[in-house]
Design an enzyme around this catalytic site. Structure first.
Site, PDB file in Angstrom:
ATOM      1  N   GLY A 162       0.471  -1.435  -0.023  1.00 53.30           N
ATOM      2  CA  GLY A 162       0.133   0.015  -0.777  1.00 53.30           C
ATOM      3  C   GLY A 162       0.899   1.127  -0.314  1.00 53.30           C
ATOM      4  O   GLY A 162      -0.009   2.398   0.021  1.00 53.30           O
ATOM      5  N   PRO A 211       4.602  -5.092  -0.303  1.00 55.75           N
ATOM      6  CA  PRO A 211       5.199  -4.101  -1.609  1.00 55.75           C
ATOM      7  C   PRO A 211       4.472  -4.450  -3.225  1.00 55.75           C
ATOM      8  O   PRO A 211       5.038  -5.105  -3.574  1.00 55.75           O
ATOM      9  CB  PRO A 211       5.709  -3.560  -1.590  1.00 55.75           C
ATOM     10  CG  PRO A 211       7.318  -4.899  -1.178  1.00 55.75           C
ATOM     11  CD  PRO A 211       6.105  -5.244  -0.276  1.00 55.75           C
ATOM     12  N   ARG A 270       3.480  -1.594  -6.123  1.00 55.03           N
ATOM     13  CA  ARG A 270       3.362   0.151  -6.284  1.00 55.03           C
ATOM     14  C   ARG A 270       4.913   0.777  -6.007  1.00 55.03           C
ATOM     15  O   ARG A 270       5.368   1.108  -7.122  1.00 55.03           O
ATOM     16  CB  ARG A 270       2.024   0.809  -5.693  1.00 55.03           C
ATOM     17  CG  ARG A 270       2.150   2.062  -6.501  1.00 55.03           C
ATOM     18  CD  ARG A 270       1.199   2.969  -6.321  1.00 55.03           C
ATOM     19  NE  ARG A 270       0.416   2.506  -6.325  1.00 55.03           N
ATOM     20  CZ  ARG A 270      -0.977   2.084  -6.454  1.00 55.03           C
ATOM     21  NH1 ARG A 270      -1.431   2.749  -7.977  1.00 55.03           N
ATOM     22  NH2 ARG A 270      -2.000   2.091  -5.811  1.00 55.03           N
ATOM     23  N   CYS A 298     -12.825   3.686 -29.359  1.00 55.16           N
ATOM     24  CA  CYS A 298     -14.748   3.893 -29.397  1.00 55.16           C
ATOM     25  C   CYS A 298     -14.894   4.148 -27.763  1.00 55.16           C
ATOM     26  O   CYS A 298     -16.209   3.513 -27.700  1.00 55.16           O
ATOM     27  CB  CYS A 298     -15.184   3.319 -29.868  1.00 55.16           C
ATOM     28  SG  CYS A 298     -14.163   3.517 -31.930  1.00 55.16           S
ATOM     29  N   TYR A 305       0.580  -2.012 -12.030  1.00 58.64           N
ATOM     30  CA  TYR A 305      -1.472  -1.756 -12.854  1.00 58.64           C
ATOM     31  C   TYR A 305      -1.342  -1.525 -14.052  1.00 58.64           C
ATOM     32  O   TYR A 305      -2.488  -0.484 -14.420  1.00 58.64           O
ATOM     33  CB  TYR A 305      -1.972  -0.861 -11.816  1.00 58.64           C
ATOM     34  CG  TYR A 305      -2.028  -1.493 -10.049  1.00 58.64           C
ATOM     35  CD1 TYR A 305      -2.320  -2.423  -9.693  1.00 58.64           C
ATOM     36  CD2 TYR A 305      -0.686  -0.391  -9.247  1.00 58.64           C
ATOM     37  CE1 TYR A 305      -1.591  -3.415  -8.492  1.00 58.64           C
ATOM     38  CE2 TYR A 305      -0.972  -1.393  -7.925  1.00 58.64           C
ATOM     39  CZ  TYR A 305      -1.090  -2.981  -7.856  1.00 58.64           C
ATOM     40  OH  TYR A 305      -1.236  -3.184  -6.588  1.00 58.64           O
TER      41      TYR A 305
HETATM   42  N1  LLP Z   1      -1.165  -6.823  -0.599  1.00 60.68           N
HETATM   43  C1  LLP Z   1      -2.785  -6.705  -1.141  1.00 60.68           C
HETATM   44  C2  LLP Z   1      -3.367  -7.965  -0.392  1.00 60.68           C
HETATM   45  C3  LLP Z   1      -2.901  -5.974  -2.161  1.00 60.68           C
HETATM   46  O1  LLP Z   1      -4.554  -6.523  -2.762  1.00 60.68           O
HETATM   47  C4  LLP Z   1      -2.609  -5.357  -2.375  1.00 60.68           C
HETATM   48  C5  LLP Z   1      -2.718  -4.418  -3.869  1.00 60.68           C
HETATM   49  C6  LLP Z   1      -1.710  -5.005  -3.011  1.00 60.68           C
HETATM   50  C7  LLP Z   1      -0.983  -6.408  -2.053  1.00 60.68           C
HETATM   51  C8  LLP Z   1      -0.242  -4.383  -3.224  1.00 60.68           C
HETATM   52  O2  LLP Z   1      -0.389  -2.947  -2.860  1.00 60.68           O
HETATM   53  P1  LLP Z   1       0.754  -1.881  -3.017  1.00 60.68           P
HETATM   54  O3  LLP Z   1       2.004  -1.163  -2.908  1.00 60.68           O
HETATM   55  O4  LLP Z   1       0.555  -1.602  -4.817  1.00 60.68           O
HETATM   56  O5  LLP Z   1      -0.099  -0.933  -2.914  1.00 60.68           O
HETATM   57  N2  LLP Z   1      -5.151  -1.020  -9.882  1.00 60.68           N
HETATM   58  C9  LLP Z   1      -5.045  -0.090  -9.235  1.00 60.68           C
HETATM   59  C10 LLP Z   1      -4.356  -0.836  -7.571  1.00 60.68           C
HETATM   60  C11 LLP Z   1      -4.517  -2.076  -6.757  1.00 60.68           C
HETATM   61  C12 LLP Z   1      -4.508  -2.249  -5.624  1.00 60.68           C
HETATM   62  C13 LLP Z   1      -4.971  -3.539  -5.419  1.00 60.68           C
HETATM   63  N3  LLP Z   1      -4.619  -3.866  -4.593  1.00 60.68           N
HETATM   64  C14 LLP Z   1      -3.924   1.311  -9.422  1.00 60.68           C
HETATM   65  O6  LLP Z   1      -3.629   1.414 -10.387  1.00 60.68           O
HETATM   66  O7  LLP Z   1      -3.861   1.974  -8.395  1.00 60.68           O
END
Ligand code: LLP
Length: 420
Positions: free
Chosen positions: A239, A274, A276, A343, A372
């Site tokens: 996150g 992690p 993103r 479109c 993503y």
């Molecule tokens: N762990 C779990 C259980 C998750 O659901 C997620 C992301 C992560 C880890 C990784 O989160 P990060 O570190 O990447 O924030 N498509 C969206 C983001 C969806 C995230 C879903 N879960 C976007 O493009 O912003």
């Protein structure tokens, strides 16, 4: 931080001019920097080096097996949410014992696959899932290592589509029922409780919601231990946000310090998921201008990448900076919408954006597209998915070929009873 930079007005990834990649591989095309990927992984993982931990990269952020394999070579585990992601992780060489499996809708086929591979733990999201996994483990004569994903009801103050740890979200087991769920789990013969899990959302730019959630997790772990339920792993999800525009997210060191401080004294192995923060700024989407077009109210730059390649602007109104591959200091800027050929009016990469005047054939880099981006791409409008390229120093490799028109229909069949 990343390795996309200008050298005499030309944009490079590490030591490779992006124009060279466009010429040789074509556009649209995802380009990732090896140096950025390695640096981001090391910094994040290193921030937790004072404690026992597993950094389990969230495969959904970028699922290319070359990238998973690269992280694997640096010791990473993986956080998966489907059988397909498990398959990818295993093909990339990640040991099953470093894989955690989250998600609200695990099917029997997926559960059986994960059980037989011997993953580190299932992050369970409901009472029913707990029973289902117990049943499947009994069927296969195995024990399922589990953590319960609890929903701490914390507002992560991010886009509502990517917030996951609030009462109204579908994720996790409500804190109120967590103890009861652990008591149920304890009685199931084929379940082995090993941890507690939570993930509150994505693109967080402040540590406060993490600290608040961890406070609640810590209380829960202490209570479970009082009840003789052994908790070896505490998984705090992913996150951590990145800079797309002007956001100022905490540095991984600052994040780790806050998290570890909130966890102080809890003797356990930490799991981090992690996505993103590791890959987001390590990749760009390279695209070419096809047309420019003026309407009475707007100026459009129509490019060969579209919402099927990068859906974040359309879906979340997300901001991605757009950099010209060739900067021309003599050129003026104008305010434009950068749009794709699809479109739909929602098919845009940027709106009302000042950009140097563009013409047919000019190349643009859509920045911060490593997370993503490709992993959410589709074939909408029967557009073959883009190629993916990994740059390392002066060299690059195609890590996913561009799809062809033939690929588009490969799995389709025309029934014999349709007579043309
Ligand atoms: N762990 C779990 C259980 C998750 O659901 C997620 C992301 C992560 C880890 C990784 O989160 P990060 O570190 O990447 O924030 N498509 C969206 C983001 C969806 C995230 C879903 N879960 C976007 O493009 O912003």
């Amino acid at each position: 931080m990343h390795h996309f930079h200008y050298v005499s007005h030309t944009l490079f990834c590490e030591e490779v001019p992006l124009s060279k990649i466009a010429e040789e591989v074509g556009t649209p095309c995802y380009v990732y920097s090896h140096a950025t990927l390695v640096h981001h992984f090391r910094v994040f993982d290193g921030a937790f080096s004072s404690v026992e931990h597993h950094t389990c990269f969230a495969v959904k952020a970028n699922s290319n097996i070359a990238i998973l394999s690269l992280f694997g070579s640096m010791g990473a585990g993986m956080d998966i949410v489907s059988g397909g992601e498990l398959y990818r992780a295993r093909k990339a060489g990640i040991p099953a014992k470093k894989i955690v499996y989250s998600g609200v809708g695990k099917s029997i086929q997926e559960i059986d696959y994960a059980l037989s591979e011997g993953i580190l733990m299932f992050n369970i999201e409901s009472f029913e899932e707990l029973e289902r996994i117990n049943e499947r483990a009994r069927e296969l004569g195995l024990r399922a290592p589990i953590a319960l994903r609890v929903n701490p009801d914390v507002d992560p103050k991010t886009h509502p589509y990517i917030s996951t740890g609030m009462k109204k979200n579908k994720f996790g087991i409500d804190m109120k029922f967590a103890l009861e769920a652990y008591e149920v789990a304890k009685k199931l013969d084929y379940i082995e409780i090993v941890g507690v899990d939570c993930h509150i959302g994505s693109q967080l730019t402040d540590v406060a919601p993490f600290v608040e959630a961890i406070g609640k997790i810590r209380e829960l772990v202490n209570e479970l231990r009082r009840r003789n339920i052994d908790i070896r792993y505490v998984d705090i999800g992913g996150g951590l946000g990145i800079t797309y525009d002007r956001e100022e997210p905490p540095h991984p060191m600052e994040y780790a310090e806050a998290v570890l401080n909130a966890m102080r004294g809890l003797n356990c192995c930490f799991i981090l998921e992690p996505g993103r923060v590791i890959v987001g700024n390590a990749g760009i989407l390279l695209t070419k201008v096809l047309y420019t077009k003026k309407t009475p109210t707007k100026k459009f730059v129509i490019v060969d990448a579209a919402m099927n390649d990068l859906i974040r602007p359309s879906l979340y109104n997300a901001f991605h900076a757009i950099w010209p591959v060739h900067l021309d200091p003599s050129k003026e800027e104008e305010v434009v919408d950068v749009v794709g050929p699809i479109c739909e009016s929602g098919d845009f990469l940027a709106r009302e954006r000042p950009l140097q005047i563009q013409a047919y054939g000019d190349l643009l880099a859509v920045m911060s597209a490593g997370a993503y981006g490709f992993s959410m791409s589709s074939n909408y409008n029967s557009r073959p998915r883009a190629a993916e390229v990994l740059v390392r120093g002066r060299d690059y490799e195609i890590i996913r070929e561009r799809e062809s028109w033939k690929d588009l229909i490969q799995l389709e069949r025309i029934p014999k009873w349709i007579n043309l």
